[in-house]
Design an enzyme around this catalytic site. Structure first.
Site, PDB file in Angstrom:
ATOM      1  N   ASP A  35       0.820  -1.204   0.000  1.00 29.42           N
ATOM      2  CA  ASP A  35       0.000   0.000   0.000  1.00 29.42           C
ATOM      3  C   ASP A  35       0.860   1.262   0.000  1.00 29.42           C
ATOM      4  O   ASP A  35       2.055   1.231   0.309  1.00 29.42           O
ATOM      5  CB  ASP A  35      -0.932  -0.007   1.216  1.00 29.42           C
ATOM      6  N   ASP A  63     -10.615   1.520  -2.915  1.00 32.69           N
ATOM      7  CA  ASP A  63     -11.101   1.223  -1.566  1.00 32.69           C
ATOM      8  C   ASP A  63     -12.626   1.181  -1.517  1.00 32.69           C
ATOM      9  O   ASP A  63     -13.202   0.792  -0.503  1.00 32.69           O
ATOM     10  CB  ASP A  63     -10.598   2.277  -0.578  1.00 32.69           C
TER      11      ASP A  63
END
Length: 781
Positions: A474, A542
């Site tokens: 990430d 997301d």
């Protein structure tokens, strides 16, 4: 493939031809890019016909009053020679001026691709044309590379600038490629958005002047993806001329689309010149990222098929290239930071029972990482959560029959961390100004060798100790203070950072090719071809709301295959939009990608567990079709519907997604259309799915022998253990009929219901399986 005759260069793919030539003054004149030409076509016929001078033109050489660069179709253009359109370069030359004039010196044709020294690039090309240009007065060389990927109908381009002068040459802008195209009433299509709204497709007409598609956040960004299209105004998903462009790069990018007064459309793409300055000393060279070009006269789908083939065959590499991806469960939306071994093992056991193949431990396993305010940078296992260490926990997961994966964010550091206390100089920040934070964190300075070595050592150690088989990498904030103590010239920072990132990824994962890497940057903030050279898939967004994902995955599908898109089923209502959607629709959208679940399995009802188990079994059966089949967006005749399809490589099987956003009263008839199948007879059937009683509320009283409180405990319990079967249709017809479209049963219209009524409503959907019938067996029966 590549041929040269009379200083005319012809690059052929299976379906396209690209033509340019050297003019009498040594400039590269673009002639043609479009459908493949017959052999021996005369380039002069296709070339621009300038026979009179234009007013206000600057003539390049007094020997030819018609030769004005400003009105020509060019492959490359310099500043200061009479072309007033945007130049691909802004160079402060060794003579102190900004005037450059690179003209033809030589060329060569090499077999295959030519690897780059500092950046990732496509591999497996058929041939590469290398054209060398030299400045007319300064000792500087510009080398242009054209690589042909014939089956993909792709040509890649890049440039290398070398300084042979004793004085420095300073680059302020240098694009990877430039090309001038004749206007076809073009429309520009870009992928724009932000966090949880990535890659939404936007269209605007190309008008006089210049449009820039760019990112300056330090990453390719969720605001403006580097990929874009130029399409003729009449182009549709299935018909018309479409040019596609992309960039093998993960940092700041910029593309310029400029329509001149002569209706010539200039396209250039490369590194964003924002805060960019790169000095070249004598003997030094600079190479640009690789640009990707494709063309199709078969509409947007034709262009997409070219790009998808190119990514799967020439960008994604290693053992995971064209290898089916496992179905995973991610712990994030189940527990966030609040977990321990017991909770996680309970989740893993339930996942195994449902048929899931990979358990992914998300954020919160290291340092003092109990929220997003501390711990980033400290890759020591949190012993309160894992008293026996991460290896022992991973072994337990594997004993259950699941593979083990882990989340990391190695490019970041929290000020509240051991690493920052020990090495504050590792962070990207101005030496005197107060640092600015994003998500309570700072960026680690990948321009520093010590920082890169630290990340490689810490992450590599964890991966080896826990025998990790999957990594989610990430990166959750933008870069702001673009400066580094390691650099003398701060204009190099953004590009040096990306070069450093690529080094880190290469040094960690090249020795560990068995690990499946899924990159992520707050979702799709770094969804690009550069990252795909290292990570075969990317976390798309997301936002797991399926209706939002129709736009996000649909947008990305113009340039990136489904095998690159991470897509999960999560809880309803959505944690990103609060939208309530059926479990079936959440699955039906997510299966058009690399599939998984991200929810607390403990809260599934017995009926939902049955459905999830059926979903997983179905996905496993058709996984290869979804991930590596030919994906197309089928034009929907209604604005509230989206139709997708995937066709198997042998063209014998298709899975079609029929998605409805908002229901309309008295919905009119729907049709199912399937394209791309080989000739023959096909069985078409609906994939069975469940309708939950809670969805109908008080309407159940129309069929119940007793009156039920729609909010009462009795109906709640019934909803846990009982559901209705959704409408299942079955048809037998030819591929030709399917290509035209077959009518489907009515949707619910507010009057009557039976088992043959399609109950889509708001956010409803169906999957249709289309499989070829063995006609010989059918005849025997």
């Amino acid at each position: 493939m590549i041929s040269v005759k009379d200083r005319v260069f012809r690059l052929d793919t299976v379906d396209t031809t690209y033509l340019f030539r050297v003019t009498k003054f040594g400039h590269l004149e673009h002639i043609y890019y479009g459908p493949r030409l017959v052999p021996g076509e005369d380039a002069q016929v296709l070339a621009q016909k300038n026979i009179v001078p234009m007013g206000n033109s600057v003539v390049y050489d007094e020997a030819d009053e018609i030769y004005s660069l400003d009105q020509m179709y060019l492959e490359w253009s310099d500043n200061g020679r009479g072309d007033y359109r945007q130049s691909p370069t802004e160079l402060k030359m060794p003579d102190g001026t900004f005037v450059s004039d690179f003209v033809y010196a030589s060329h060569e044709i090499r077999e295959g691709s030519v690897p780059m020294e500092t950046l990732p690039s496509a591999y497996g090309g058929d041939q590469t044309l290398v054209v060398t240009l030299r400045d007319t007065t300064v000792d500087a060389t510009l080398t242009l590379y054209y690589t042909v990927f014939a089956q993909a109908n792709v040509i890649t381009r890049r440039a290398v600038l070398s300084n042979e002068s004793p004085e420095p040459l300073v680059i302020r802008r240098m694009m990877s490629m430039m090309v001038d195209l004749p206007d076809q009433n073009f429309h520009l299509y870009t992928l724009d958005g932000e966090w949880i709204r990535e890659a939404n497709l936007h269209c605007r007409p190309v008008e006089y002047g210049m449009v820039t598609n760019a990112a300056n956040t330090g990453a390719s960004s969720n605001r403006h993806n580097p990929a874009f299209m130029l399409a003729a105004a009449a182009a549709t998903e299935e018909h018309g001329n479409v040019y596609g462009f992309n960039l093998v790069y993960s940092g700041n990018h910029a593309s310029y689309i400029e329509k001149s007064r002569r209706d010539i459309v200039r396209v250039a793409t490369g590194i964003n010149p924002h805060c960019f300055e790169w000095p070249l000393a004598q003997g030094a060279s600079f190479e640009t990222p690789e640009a990707v070009l494709t063309f199709s006269d078969q509409g947007f789908n034709g262009m997409s098929h070219n790009m998808h083939y190119f990514v799967n065959e020439h960008i994604v590499r290693g053992p995971w290239q064209k290898r089916e991806r496992p179905i995973l469960i991610n712990s994030w939306e189940a527990y966030y930071f609040d977990f321990d071994e017991g909770k996680l093992l309970q989740l893993a056991k339930k996942a195994k029972d449902l048929g899931i193949e990979l358990f992914v431990l998300d954020d919160g396993w290291f340092g003092q990482r109990n929220d997003d305010k501390a711990g980033l940078g400290d890759y020591t296992v949190n012993r309160k959560k894992f008293p026996r260490g991460l290896k022992a926990f991973a072994d337990q997961v594997r004993k259950l029959g699941l593979e083990f994966g882990i989340w990391v964010e190695p490019e970041m550091v929290n000020p509240d961390s051991d690493l920052y206390w020990e090495h504050p100089e590792y962070a990207v920040r101005h030496p005197e100004k107060k640092p600015v934070l994003g998500r309570n964190q700072l960026v680690l300075d990948l321009c520093q060798q010590a920082v890169r070595d630290y990340i490689i050592d810490q992450v590599g150690r964890i991966l080896d100790e826990a025998e990790v088989s999957y990594v989610k990498w990430d990166m959750n904030r933008f870069i702001a203070e673009a400066c580094s103590r390691a650099l003398q010239h701060q204009g190099e920072f953004y590009h040096r950072y990306i070069i450093g990132l690529y080094e880190v990824l290469d040094r960690i994962f090249r020795p560990r090719p068995q690990i499946l890497l899924e990159s992520c940057s707050s979702g799709g903030n770094r969804f690009d071809l550069g990252m795909l050279c290292f990570s075969p898939q990317i976390w798309t967004s997301d936002n797991t709301d399926p209706i939002a994902r129709l736009a996000i995955q649909g947008g990305l599908s113009y340039f990136y295959p489904l095998s690159t898109m991470g897509a999960h089923v999560s809880q309803s209502p959505s944690q990103q939009t609060l939208r309530i959607t059926p479990l079936s629709t959440r699955f039906n959208v997510a299966c058009f990608g690399c599939f998984g679940y991200e929810l607390d399995l403990r809260h599934l009802t017995p009926e939902e567990k049955k459905e999830v188990k059926e979903q997983i079994a179905f996905y496993k059966q058709y996984r290869r079709v979804f991930q590596f089949g030919t994906f197309s967006r089928l034009p929907a005749t209604k604005g509230n519907q989206v139709h997708w399809q995937c066709v198997s490589a042998d063209q014998d099987t298709a899975v079609v997604g029929f998605f409805q956003t908002l229901a309309r009263p008295a919905e009119t008839d729907d049709r199912l259309r399937v394209t791309g199948l080989k000739a023959g007879q096909y069985l078409v059937r609906t994939q069975p799915q469940r309708l939950y009683l809670a969805r109908f509320g008080s309407l159940v009283n129309h069929i119940s022998p007793v009156t039920l409180n729609p909010e009462g405990i009795l109906l709640q319990q019934a909803n846990r253990y009982y559901s209705l079967a959704d409408c299942v249709e079955e048809y037998n017809c030819s591929a030709a009929t399917l290509s035209v479209g077959i009518p489907l049963n009515n949707q619910f219209t507010g009057v009557a219901y039976n088992e043959n009524v399609r109950l889509l409503g708001d956010f409803g959907s169906n999957l249709y399986i289309v499989e070829k019938v063995n006609t010989e067996e059918a005849d025997d029966e």
